[in-house]
Design a protein around this motif. Sequence first.
Motif, PDB file in Angstrom:
ATOM      1  N   GLY A   8     -49.556   4.519  87.936  1.00 31.20           N
ATOM      2  CA  GLY A   8     -49.215   3.116  87.762  1.00 31.20           C
ATOM      3  C   GLY A   8     -50.331   2.365  87.079  1.00 31.20           C
ATOM      4  N   GLY A   9     -50.336   1.077  87.264  1.00 29.03           N
ATOM      5  CA  GLY A   9     -51.344   0.241  86.643  1.00 29.03           C
ATOM      6  C   GLY A   9     -50.770  -0.525  85.472  1.00 29.03           C
ATOM      7  N   ILE A  10     -51.646  -1.237  84.802  1.00 28.89           N
ATOM      8  CA  ILE A  10     -51.288  -2.097  83.678  1.00 28.89           C
ATOM      9  C   ILE A  10     -52.190  -1.750  82.507  1.00 28.89           C
ATOM     10  CG2 ILE A  10     -51.223  -4.495  82.854  1.00 28.89           C
ATOM     11  CD1 ILE A  10     -49.127  -3.999  84.970  1.00 28.89           C
TER      12      ILE A  10
ATOM     13  N   GLY B 125     -60.131  -4.913  90.222  1.00 27.93           N
ATOM     14  CA  GLY B 125     -58.940  -4.343  89.608  1.00 27.93           C
ATOM     15  C   GLY B 125     -59.053  -4.056  88.129  1.00 27.93           C
ATOM     16  N   HIS B 126     -60.104  -4.539  87.480  1.00 31.96           N
ATOM     17  CA  HIS B 126     -60.318  -4.237  86.060  1.00 31.96           C
ATOM     18  C   HIS B 126     -60.916  -2.843  85.976  1.00 31.96           C
ATOM     19  CE1 HIS B 126     -62.863  -4.279  82.346  1.00 31.96           C
ATOM     20  NE2 HIS B 126     -61.706  -4.675  81.849  1.00 31.96           N
ATOM     21  N   LEU B 127     -60.220  -1.935  85.318  1.00 33.60           N
ATOM     22  CA  LEU B 127     -60.657  -0.538  85.250  1.00 33.60           C
ATOM     23  C   LEU B 127     -61.469  -0.227  84.005  1.00 33.60           C
ATOM     24  CD1 LEU B 127     -57.367   1.141  86.516  1.00 33.60           C
ATOM     25  CD2 LEU B 127     -59.410   0.512  87.833  1.00 33.60           C
TER      26      LEU B 127
ATOM     27  N   GLU C 178     -51.255  -7.722  89.813  1.00 31.61           N
ATOM     28  CA  GLU C 178     -51.941  -8.874  90.405  1.00 31.61           C
ATOM     29  C   GLU C 178     -53.343  -9.034  89.812  1.00 31.61           C
ATOM     30  OE1 GLU C 178     -50.363  -6.447  92.244  1.00 31.61           O
ATOM     31  OE2 GLU C 178     -48.577  -7.687  92.575  1.00 31.61           O
ATOM     32  N   SER C 179     -54.031  -7.917  89.625  1.00 24.00           N
ATOM     33  CA  SER C 179     -55.375  -7.972  89.031  1.00 24.00           C
ATOM     34  C   SER C 179     -55.310  -8.479  87.600  1.00 24.00           C
ATOM     35  CB  SER C 179     -56.017  -6.582  89.050  1.00 24.00           C
ATOM     36  OG  SER C 179     -56.170  -6.124  90.358  1.00 24.00           O
TER      37      SER C 179
ATOM     38  N   LYS D 150     -54.932 -15.719  84.158  1.00 32.92           N
ATOM     39  CA  LYS D 150     -54.985 -17.133  84.567  1.00 32.92           C
ATOM     40  C   LYS D 150     -56.402 -17.612  84.868  1.00 32.92           C
ATOM     41  CE  LYS D 150     -50.599 -17.571  84.224  1.00 32.92           C
ATOM     42  NZ  LYS D 150     -50.107 -18.192  82.996  1.00 32.92           N
ATOM     43  N   HIS D 151     -57.402 -16.757  84.659  1.00 33.27           N
ATOM     44  CA  HIS D 151     -58.789 -17.152  84.908  1.00 33.27           C
ATOM     45  C   HIS D 151     -59.127 -18.337  84.000  1.00 33.27           C
ATOM     46  CE1 HIS D 151     -63.162 -16.986  84.938  1.00 33.27           C
ATOM     47  NE2 HIS D 151     -63.075 -16.210  86.016  1.00 33.27           N
TER      48      HIS D 151
END
Length: 102
Positions: A4-6, A38-40, A62-63, A69-70
């Motif tokens: 998974g992941g983005i 969460g940033h890989l 979510e990460s 949105k930061h």
Amino acid sequence: MPEGGIIAAFRTRPAAETLTEFDALYAEMSAIVSAMPGHLGHKVFTADDGELVVIAEWADRESFLAWDKHPDHERAKQLGKAGLLRQYDVAVGDIFEHHRKG
């Protein structure tokens, strides 16, 4: 990386007259995003035609959304839209298959 992941692909062509400003902003954003949960990781590539491509990987949606949105990233996106970038293309998707050797 776990299943998974983005993955996000950011393709851009900074305007020649704003390249110094772009480089400084990229360095600032890179430092911020690298510290986010969460940033890989992310890497930058330059294509033969001069296009810059950033590939970023996230543990989960979510990460990624926390980064999207930061407040500092929102500011950077507005600067890009206001003229820092001549063109850009962003694609974000769920990783549904991943193979690795080594």
